[in-house]
Design a protein around this motif. Structure first.
Motif, PDB file in Angstrom:
ATOM      1  N   VAL A  68       0.790  -0.879   0.373  1.00 45.22           N
ATOM      2  CA  VAL A  68      -0.313  -0.227   0.080  1.00 45.22           C
ATOM      3  C   VAL A  68       0.539   1.772  -0.021  1.00 45.22           C
ATOM      4  N   VAL A  69       0.899   2.150  -0.841  1.00 47.25           N
ATOM      5  CA  VAL A  69       1.295   2.963  -1.506  1.00 47.25           C
ATOM      6  C   VAL A  69       0.412   4.157  -1.209  1.00 47.25           C
ATOM      7  N   PRO A  70       0.930   5.486  -0.023  1.00 49.67           N
ATOM      8  CA  PRO A  70       0.010   6.152   0.149  1.00 49.67           C
ATOM      9  C   PRO A  70      -0.227   7.311  -1.408  1.00 49.67           C
ATOM     10  N   LEU A  71      -1.214   8.160  -2.368  1.00 49.22           N
ATOM     11  CA  LEU A  71      -0.499   8.879  -3.156  1.00 49.22           C
ATOM     12  C   LEU A  71      -0.407  10.378  -2.750  1.00 49.22           C
ATOM     13  N   PRO A  72      -0.253  11.024  -3.045  1.00 48.79           N
ATOM     14  CA  PRO A  72       0.186  12.155  -3.551  1.00 48.79           C
ATOM     15  C   PRO A  72      -0.929  13.175  -2.924  1.00 48.79           C
ATOM     16  N   SER A  73      -1.037  14.228  -2.226  1.00 51.40           N
ATOM     17  CA  SER A  73      -2.495  14.864  -1.661  1.00 51.40           C
ATOM     18  C   SER A  73      -2.937  15.558  -3.094  1.00 51.40           C
ATOM     19  N   ARG A  74      -2.274  15.677  -4.152  1.00 56.01           N
ATOM     20  CA  ARG A  74      -3.072  16.078  -5.463  1.00 56.01           C
ATOM     21  C   ARG A  74      -3.140  15.167  -6.677  1.00 56.01           C
ATOM     22  N   GLY A  75      -4.271  14.841  -6.986  1.00 63.15           N
ATOM     23  CA  GLY A  75      -3.838  13.987  -8.241  1.00 63.15           C
ATOM     24  C   GLY A  75      -4.377  12.091  -8.134  1.00 63.15           C
ATOM     25  N   GLY A  76      -3.667  11.455  -8.268  1.00 65.94           N
ATOM     26  CA  GLY A  76      -4.542   9.965  -8.264  1.00 65.94           C
ATOM     27  C   GLY A  76      -3.002   8.782  -9.097  1.00 65.94           C
ATOM     28  N   VAL A  77      -3.339   7.931  -8.989  1.00 69.92           N
ATOM     29  CA  VAL A  77      -2.644   7.121  -9.573  1.00 69.92           C
ATOM     30  C   VAL A  77      -2.124   7.739 -10.894  1.00 69.92           C
ATOM     31  N   ARG A  78      -3.246   8.525 -11.568  1.00 72.62           N
ATOM     32  CA  ARG A  78      -2.730   9.452 -12.956  1.00 72.62           C
ATOM     33  C   ARG A  78      -1.315  10.038 -12.822  1.00 72.62           C
ATOM     34  N   THR A  79      -1.289  10.247 -11.855  1.00 75.22           N
ATOM     35  CA  THR A  79      -0.060  11.790 -10.987  1.00 75.22           C
ATOM     36  C   THR A  79       1.381  10.417 -11.147  1.00 75.22           C
ATOM     37  N   ARG A  80       1.688   9.962 -10.170  1.00 74.30           N
ATOM     38  CA  ARG A  80       1.995   8.482 -10.291  1.00 74.30           C
ATOM     39  C   ARG A  80       2.263   8.013 -11.018  1.00 74.30           C
ATOM     40  N   GLN A  81       1.532   8.097 -11.894  1.00 74.70           N
ATOM     41  CA  GLN A  81       2.463   6.944 -13.226  1.00 74.70           C
ATOM     42  C   GLN A  81       3.261   8.235 -13.977  1.00 74.70           C
ATOM     43  N   ARG A  82       2.634   9.439 -14.222  1.00 68.73           N
ATOM     44  CA  ARG A  82       3.496  10.771 -15.023  1.00 68.73           C
ATOM     45  C   ARG A  82       4.475  11.484 -14.080  1.00 68.73           C
ATOM     46  N   GLY A  83       4.589  10.385 -12.877  1.00 70.07           N
ATOM     47  CA  GLY A  83       5.923  11.017 -12.156  1.00 70.07           C
ATOM     48  C   GLY A  83       6.974  10.288 -12.396  1.00 70.07           C
ATOM     49  N   SER A  84       6.728   9.154 -12.794  1.00 70.22           N
ATOM     50  CA  SER A  84       8.233   7.457 -12.512  1.00 70.22           C
ATOM     51  C   SER A  84       8.467   8.743 -14.281  1.00 70.22           C
ATOM     52  N   GLY A  85       9.856   7.401 -14.369  1.00 67.58           N
ATOM     53  CA  GLY A  85      10.043   7.701 -15.486  1.00 67.58           C
ATOM     54  C   GLY A  85      11.172   9.223 -16.175  1.00 67.58           C
ATOM     55  N   LEU A  86      11.725   9.406 -17.009  1.00 71.67           N
ATOM     56  CA  LEU A  86      12.515  10.711 -17.330  1.00 71.67           C
ATOM     57  C   LEU A  86      11.606  11.717 -17.826  1.00 71.67           C
ATOM     58  N   ARG A  87      12.384  13.031 -17.601  1.00 72.27           N
ATOM     59  CA  ARG A  87      11.218  13.802 -17.932  1.00 72.27           C
ATOM     60  C   ARG A  87      12.206  14.898 -18.307  1.00 72.27           C
ATOM     61  N   THR A  88      11.645  16.566 -19.178  1.00 67.92           N
ATOM     62  CA  THR A  88      11.955  16.937 -20.005  1.00 67.92           C
ATOM     63  C   THR A  88      11.556  18.313 -19.179  1.00 67.92           C
ATOM     64  N   ARG A  89      12.427  19.253 -19.825  1.00 67.79           N
ATOM     65  CA  ARG A  89      12.411  20.707 -19.061  1.00 67.79           C
ATOM     66  C   ARG A  89      11.697  21.317 -20.782  1.00 67.79           C
ATOM     67  N   GLY A  90      10.763  22.412 -20.612  1.00 65.82           N
ATOM     68  CA  GLY A  90      11.575  23.458 -21.500  1.00 65.82           C
ATOM     69  C   GLY A  90       9.791  22.768 -22.686  1.00 65.82           C
ATOM     70  N   GLY A  91      10.022  22.604 -24.023  1.00 68.05           N
ATOM     71  CA  GLY A  91       9.343  22.377 -25.167  1.00 68.05           C
ATOM     72  C   GLY A  91       8.400  21.488 -25.676  1.00 68.05           C
ATOM     73  N   SER A  92       8.129  20.673 -24.005  1.00 71.38           N
ATOM     74  CA  SER A  92       7.437  19.100 -24.743  1.00 71.38           C
ATOM     75  C   SER A  92       6.171  19.517 -24.120  1.00 71.38           C
ATOM     76  N   THR A  93       5.500  18.733 -25.007  1.00 67.80           N
ATOM     77  CA  THR A  93       4.019  19.205 -25.073  1.00 67.80           C
ATOM     78  C   THR A  93       3.929  17.767 -23.668  1.00 67.80           C
ATOM     79  N   SER A  94       2.168  17.966 -23.709  1.00 64.55           N
ATOM     80  CA  SER A  94       1.906  16.576 -22.064  1.00 64.55           C
ATOM     81  C   SER A  94       0.819  15.702 -23.311  1.00 64.55           C
ATOM     82  N   ARG A  95       0.218  15.237 -23.012  1.00 68.54           N
ATOM     83  CA  ARG A  95      -0.473  13.753 -23.800  1.00 68.54           C
ATOM     84  C   ARG A  95      -1.577  14.348 -24.014  1.00 68.54           C
ATOM     85  N   ARG A  96      -1.952  15.996 -23.617  1.00 68.98           N
ATOM     86  CA  ARG A  96      -3.309  16.078 -24.074  1.00 68.98           C
ATOM     87  C   ARG A  96      -2.756  17.124 -25.364  1.00 68.98           C
ATOM     88  N   GLY A  97      -1.695  17.041 -26.115  1.00 70.46           N
ATOM     89  CA  GLY A  97      -1.509  18.063 -26.460  1.00 70.46           C
ATOM     90  C   GLY A  97      -1.721  19.073 -26.639  1.00 70.46           C
TER      91      GLY A  97
END
Length: 105
Positions: A68-97
């Motif tokens: 059992v892993v506590p979720l962050p205060s905001r978000g949920g499963v979606r936030t936790r999934q996006r938080g894992s892996g590599l991140r880039t800064r700057g001109g990247s686009t989100s999943r919603r385009g």
């Protein structure tokens, strides 16, 4: 009265004893059969209980494997999934385009 028995009397006595023994033996055989049937029923019940305990033990083991892993205060499963892996800064686009580069929705 004589203390010895004749042949015919001995035959009747032994024949009567044999019938008594056979009758008792038949009763014993019926009792044994009833006990064996009850034993078979008891074994089936024990096997059923054993199967239920095994299934319950499997469920408990599955529950132990899940952390059992506590979720962050905001978000949920979606936030936790996006938080894992590599991140880039700057001109990247989100999943919603959106092309803002801001990944916090």
């Amino acid at each position: 009265m004589s203390s010895s028995y004749g042949t015919e009397e001995l035959w009747h006595l032994t024949h009567g004893m044999r019938r008594l023994v056979l009758t008792e033996s038949a009763r014993d055989a019926q009792r044994i059969q009833v006990v064996e049937e009850e034993l078979a029923i008891a074994r089936r019940k024990i096997d059923n209980i054993d199967h239920q305990l095994y299934a319950h033990d499997l469920q408990l083991r599955k529950g132990r494997d899940v952390r059992v892993v506590p979720l962050p205060s905001r978000g949920g499963v979606r936030t936790r999934q996006r938080g894992s892996g590599l991140r880039t800064r700057g001109g990247s686009t989100s999943r919603r385009g959106r092309g803002t580069g801001d990944n916090s929705e």
